[in-house]
Design a protein around this motif. Structure first.
Motif, PDB file in Angstrom:
ATOM      1  N   GLU A   1       0.842  -1.182   0.000  1.00 48.69           N
ATOM      2  CA  GLU A   1       0.000   0.000   0.000  1.00 48.69           C
ATOM      3  C   GLU A   1       0.882   1.238   0.000  1.00 48.69           C
ATOM      4  OE1 GLU A   1      -2.845   2.438   3.115  1.00 48.69           O
ATOM      5  OE2 GLU A   1      -3.078   0.260   3.009  1.00 48.69           O
ATOM      6  N   THR A   2       0.574   2.154  -0.887  1.00 44.95           N
ATOM      7  CA  THR A   2       1.250   3.442  -0.866  1.00 44.95           C
ATOM      8  C   THR A   2       0.249   4.500  -0.418  1.00 44.95           C
ATOM      9  OG1 THR A   2       0.714   3.947  -3.176  1.00 44.95           O
ATOM     10  CG2 THR A   2       2.753   2.733  -2.755  1.00 44.95           C
ATOM     11  N   ASN A   3       0.718   5.450   0.336  1.00 44.73           N
ATOM     12  CA  ASN A   3      -0.151   6.521   0.819  1.00 44.73           C
ATOM     13  C   ASN A   3       0.723   7.730   1.104  1.00 44.73           C
ATOM     14  OD1 ASN A   3      -1.951   8.235   2.175  1.00 44.73           O
ATOM     15  ND2 ASN A   3      -3.084   6.515   3.061  1.00 44.73           N
ATOM     16  N   SER A   4       0.576   8.772   0.291  1.00 45.46           N
ATOM     17  CA  SER A   4       1.422   9.949   0.441  1.00 45.46           C
ATOM     18  C   SER A   4       0.990  10.828   1.602  1.00 45.46           C
ATOM     19  CB  SER A   4       1.391  10.776  -0.849  1.00 45.46           C
ATOM     20  OG  SER A   4       0.096  11.315  -1.065  1.00 45.46           O
ATOM     21  N   GLU A   9       1.331  15.310   9.211  1.00 44.78           N
ATOM     22  CA  GLU A   9       1.436  13.923   8.767  1.00 44.78           C
ATOM     23  C   GLU A   9       2.699  13.285   9.355  1.00 44.78           C
ATOM     24  OE1 GLU A   9       0.225  10.548   6.722  1.00 44.78           O
ATOM     25  OE2 GLU A   9      -0.808  12.498   6.696  1.00 44.78           O
ATOM     26  N   TYR A  10       2.515  12.141  10.066  1.00 41.34           N
ATOM     27  CA  TYR A  10       3.657  11.370  10.567  1.00 41.34           C
ATOM     28  C   TYR A  10       4.161  10.525   9.396  1.00 41.34           C
ATOM     29  CZ  TYR A  10       2.051  12.783  15.204  1.00 41.34           C
ATOM     30  OH  TYR A  10       1.671  13.514  16.307  1.00 41.34           O
ATOM     31  N   VAL A  11       5.151  11.045   8.680  1.00 43.89           N
ATOM     32  CA  VAL A  11       5.493  10.514   7.364  1.00 43.89           C
ATOM     33  C   VAL A  11       6.113   9.119   7.395  1.00 43.89           C
ATOM     34  CG1 VAL A  11       5.697  12.751   6.237  1.00 43.89           C
ATOM     35  CG2 VAL A  11       7.669  11.818   7.455  1.00 43.89           C
ATOM     36  N   LYS A  13      13.306  12.013   0.856  1.00 39.43           N
ATOM     37  CA  LYS A  13      12.285  12.991   0.506  1.00 39.43           C
ATOM     38  C   LYS A  13      10.970  12.529   1.120  1.00 39.43           C
ATOM     39  CE  LYS A  13      14.185  14.381  -3.990  1.00 39.43           C
ATOM     40  NZ  LYS A  13      13.902  14.465  -5.458  1.00 39.43           N
ATOM     41  N   THR A  14      10.182  13.462   1.593  1.00 41.75           N
ATOM     42  CA  THR A  14       8.880  13.092   2.143  1.00 41.75           C
ATOM     43  C   THR A  14       8.019  12.508   1.025  1.00 41.75           C
ATOM     44  OG1 THR A  14       7.949  15.292   1.725  1.00 41.75           O
ATOM     45  CG2 THR A  14       9.021  14.917   3.865  1.00 41.75           C
ATOM     46  N   PRO A  15       7.028  11.660   1.360  1.00 45.23           N
ATOM     47  CA  PRO A  15       6.219  11.002   0.323  1.00 45.23           C
ATOM     48  C   PRO A  15       5.148  11.892  -0.297  1.00 45.23           C
ATOM     49  CG  PRO A  15       5.499  10.310   2.497  1.00 45.23           C
ATOM     50  CD  PRO A  15       6.728  11.154   2.712  1.00 45.23           C
ATOM     51  N   ILE A  16       5.145  13.184  -0.012  1.00 42.37           N
ATOM     52  CA  ILE A  16       4.160  14.095  -0.599  1.00 42.37           C
ATOM     53  C   ILE A  16       4.253  14.041  -2.125  1.00 42.37           C
ATOM     54  CG2 ILE A  16       3.567  16.539  -0.896  1.00 42.37           C
ATOM     55  CD1 ILE A  16       4.431  16.980   2.000  1.00 42.37           C
ATOM     56  N   VAL A  17       3.103  13.990  -2.783  1.00 43.11           N
ATOM     57  CA  VAL A  17       3.065  13.995  -4.243  1.00 43.11           C
ATOM     58  C   VAL A  17       3.398  15.396  -4.754  1.00 43.11           C
ATOM     59  CG1 VAL A  17       1.600  13.720  -6.268  1.00 43.11           C
ATOM     60  CG2 VAL A  17       1.412  12.103  -4.370  1.00 43.11           C
ATOM     61  N   ARG A  18       4.316  15.465  -5.689  1.00 41.22           N
ATOM     62  CA  ARG A  18       4.735  16.742  -6.267  1.00 41.22           C
ATOM     63  C   ARG A  18       4.360  16.790  -7.745  1.00 41.22           C
ATOM     64  NH1 ARG A  18       8.107  14.692  -2.609  1.00 41.22           N
ATOM     65  NH2 ARG A  18       8.839  16.037  -0.914  1.00 41.22           N
TER      66      ARG A  18
END
Length: 434
Positions: free
Chosen positions: A134-137, A144-146, A293-298
């Protein structure tokens, strides 16, 4: 046999770095000791921490466990969840941020297979129950606790070959694998009033990513010294989307990217010793997080009218030292009890008071486990259970004035909140010697 080989290829091709054992433990005993290696070459769970130990294994050893991880983070209430930078029309809205992260169920399998006098092949698998991965950005703006949302919700493999160079010195070589995934999508998006429907074509590709493992072990009587290096592994996901809206005609060409998983270089030194009450273990990990890098979508605008993602968050990471200590008590010939502790610093080296809400906190971990040895139809079996409790060190965050871009207003997360909470893992398992 063909089916078994095919299954193994599927598992390894989808695998990523084994962050589940990094966080918790590879087997019941390793979990009870605080997530580190043990002295025994009959513990196949050592394949993750110090695989060279398994070079002295004389029998086939299999350890399996089922674990459940639960999260209990502090509530975050009455903070800014929308401001002019993440909502249209412009508004400032207060509300709550969900910290109810789903529990994770994982099965682990460790296998040590001696091959006559040539050495030992070892394999470790860590599989989420009910899904492959499972992926979850997480949200791009909210706290968000990354490292805890989805980082250990994935199939992981660890493969090593251990062998002795001398009677008291062994080493191992191995690898862990991940993937780099990409997609190209072209769309012709029709809007309301068009005379034809939308259409698209897509192409996806996943390439393997491989990183190495090197381990050594030295025995001096009842004392054992180990050293392991595990190479950094990045798991990226990137998609290129191009297209044209039909009416009005608006062209776009964007790249969507995220680092869904990242696991650092790890240098691990360990010391294990047999003693009159059982054994004890000490270890320290130096983790290098420079490439994180944080998993935030860019979203990157290559051309066209789509606006690229905001880049207000400035993440500063640091390398960390993780000390661990554990004891195993042999209460009787058939029963043992283990205790462990570790401290893991936060990977971020910046204040959370400014722009951005990617969170990680230092944590203290205490653990315990119990094992019971029995003989089933002439086969030695150990049944056991373990528990670990990770207590995050609380930090009160007070957001600074102004919007993330410096304009008048309040940042997401303002006026502030107290970050913290705990993570608990419960495990039941069995070790078998054949």
């Amino acid at each position: 046999m063909k089916r078994i080989i095919c299954l193994f290829m599927i598992l390894t091709s989808l695998s990523a770095w084994a962050s589940f054992p990094e966080f918790f433990g590879s087997s019941i005993l390793n979990t009870g000791l605080g997530g580190q290696g043990s002295h025994s070459s009959k513990n196949a769970g050592n394949n993750y921490y110090a695989p060279a130990i398994l070079a002295w294994s004389k029998d086939v050893n299999i350890s399996t466990a089922v674990s459940i991880v639960t999260h209990n983070f502090n509530d975050i209430t009455n903070v800014v969840v929308e401001n002019p930078l993440n909502t249209f029309p412009s508004a400032t809205t207060f509300g709550s941020v969900s910290t109810d992260y789903e529990s994770v169920q994982t099965a682990s399998i460790n296998l040590a297979l001696p091959v006559k006098t040539y050495g030992t092949f070892a394999l470790s698998l860590f599989l989420p129950i009910g899904s492959i991965m499972e992926t979850n950005s997480g949200d791009a703006y909210l706290p968000e606790y990354v490292l805890y949302r989805a980082r250990y919700k994935r199939i992981s493999t660890h493969v090593n070959y251990a062998f002795t160079l001398f009677d008291d010195f062994a080493m191992s070589v191995g690898m862990h694998m991940g993937f780099e995934a990409g997609a190209n999508i072209h769309t012709n998006a029709s809007l309301q009033g068009s005379t034809y429907g939308s259409s698209a074509n897509a192409k996806t590709q996943a390439d393997p990513a491989i990183a190495g493992i090197l381990s050594t072990a030295y025995r001096l009587g009842d004392h054992q010294f180990t050293a392991t290096f595990q190479q950094e592994l990045k798991n990226n996901l990137q998609s290129v989307a191009t297209g044209l809206t039909a009416n009005p005609p608006v062209a776009f060409d964007i790249t969507i990217e995220t680092m869904i998983y990242y696991d650092p270089h790890i240098f691990r030194l360990g010391y294990q010793s047999k003693t009159w009450f059982g054994e004890w273990a000490l270890s320290a990990e130096y983790q290098i997080w420079d490439g994180y890098k944080t998993p935030i979508v860019r979203i990157i605008n290559n051309s066209g009218s789509i606006i690229k993602s905001d880049d207000f968050e400035s993440v500063s990471v640091r390398n960390i030292l993780v000390p661990k200590a554990g004891l195993k008590f042999d209460l009787t010939d058939d029963m043992n009890f283990s205790l462990g502790a570790k401290y893991k610093p936060a990977i971020f080296d910046h204040s959370f008071n400014g722009s951005g809400n990617s969170l990680d906190l230092g944590s203290m971990t205490v653990s315990g486990g119990i094992g019971y040895n029995m003989n089933l139809f002439g086969t030695p079996i150990e049944l056991g259970g373990a528990v670990q409790h990770h207590l995050l060190l609380e930090e009160t965050i007070v957001k600074t004035n102004l919007l993330e871009n410096g304009a008048a207003g309040s940042k997401i997360g303002a006026p502030g909140f107290t970050a913290g909470g705990s993570i608990t893992v419960f495990s039941l398992g069995v070790n078998v010697k054949l």
